[in-house]
Design an enzyme around this catalytic site. Structure first.
Site, PDB file in Angstrom:
ATOM      1  N   LYS A 139      61.796  42.507  40.638  1.00  0.00           N
ATOM      2  CA  LYS A 139      62.420  43.619  41.541  1.00  0.00           C
ATOM      3  C   LYS A 139      63.676  42.780  42.151  1.00  0.00           C
ATOM      4  O   LYS A 139      64.896  43.327  42.109  1.00  0.00           O
ATOM      5  CB  LYS A 139      61.371  44.066  42.424  1.00  0.00           C
ATOM      6  CG  LYS A 139      62.246  45.243  43.528  1.00  0.00           C
ATOM      7  CD  LYS A 139      61.070  45.919  44.324  1.00  0.00           C
ATOM      8  CE  LYS A 139      60.853  45.101  45.342  1.00  0.00           C
ATOM      9  NZ  LYS A 139      60.201  45.627  46.382  1.00  0.00           N
ATOM     10  N   ASP A 157      61.460  50.018  43.740  1.00  0.00           N
ATOM     11  CA  ASP A 157      60.818  49.800  44.956  1.00  0.00           C
ATOM     12  C   ASP A 157      59.720  50.839  45.043  1.00  0.00           C
ATOM     13  O   ASP A 157      59.634  51.663  44.122  1.00  0.00           O
ATOM     14  CB  ASP A 157      61.413  49.412  46.027  1.00  0.00           C
ATOM     15  CG  ASP A 157      62.336  50.520  46.356  1.00  0.00           C
ATOM     16  OD1 ASP A 157      62.366  51.746  45.699  1.00  0.00           O
ATOM     17  OD2 ASP A 157      63.097  50.662  47.686  1.00  0.00           O
TER      18      ASP A 157
END
Length: 239
Positions: A139, A157
């Protein structure tokens, strides 16, 4: 008559009626873009290095809390060499107000040292290299590649994972599955900025506990099962 529970009190295990069509995906993203055309990261940074550090610090912390902590940190350590010289203890003193600060202080100093040792003090434009740095996962690498290098990556997220499943935009059981669906389904010309549109939409409108469907700019293409019920319950002051 038996009272009916509020629709937001027990979310459906399958929140979307169905996956959006490709046309609905484009309409959804276009409508988010029209409502927030200048969407950008809410983290404060001045270059690739301070961006990388800010994103590492933002794990399980709000962008606002990270911004408060990095004002002093980046004044004292604006580059990898200065961060290494500052050391874990002093880095920790700057970021003590955010979650997991001890681990993050250690990672920030270690990744700064690795940037010096392996990459000439520069943030590498390479996924594998980024993910090899302490505290950097997929991420974080996606965020840095998107913002710093202009790549069409999608960092999933909690907000984007929720939106992907709730709206039918990109259903998936894992963040990686949602990421792959988003990359596949969002038109290529919209993919890079869509990262910001989706995060901000999840942060401020399509919230986890109480989505504010009555003010959603992409209400029509959304396939959330409860959207009509929630819109009908809109607070009087906001309708």
């Amino acid at each position: 008559m038996t009272a009916t529970a509020r629709p937001t009190s027990r979310p459906s295990p399958r929140p979307a009626r169905r996956a959006m069509t490709r046309a609905e995906v484009r309409a959804f993203i276009e409508q988010l873009a029209a409502a927030n055309p200048d969407a950008r990261s809410e983290l404060n940074f001045v270059d690739d290095f301070t961006l990388l550090v800010s994103v590492v610090l933002s794990a399980q912390a709000t962008d606002a809390s990270v911004n408060r902590a990095t004002v002093g940190l980046f004044a004292d350590a604006p580059d990898p060499a200065a961060m290494v010289a500052l050391g874990e203890e002093k880095v920790g003193a700057h970021i003590r107000s955010i979650g997991l600060w001890r681990t993050k202080a250690r990672n920030v100093v270690a990744l700064s040292q690795q940037l010096l040792d392996r990459f000439g003090g520069k943030v590498p434009h390479d996924r594998a290299a980024l993910e090899s740095l302490p505290g950097v996962g997929r991420k974080t690498a996606n965020v840095v590649m998107n913002i710093a290098f202009g790549d069409s990556t999608m960092a999933v997220d909690t907000h984007i994972f929720r939106i992907g499943n709730r709206t039918g935009l990109a259903p998936g059981t894992t963040p990686r599955a949602v990421e792959e669906q988003l990359v596949r389904r969002i038109p290529a010309d919209m993919l890079r900025p869509a990262h910001h549109w989706l995060i901000l939409h999840g942060r401020y409108v399509c919230k986890a506990r109480k989505p504010e469907c009555w003010r959603c700019p992409a209400f029509e293409p959304c396939q959330y099962r409860l959207k009509e019920d929630i819109r009908n319950e809109a607070p009087a002051a906001k309708t």
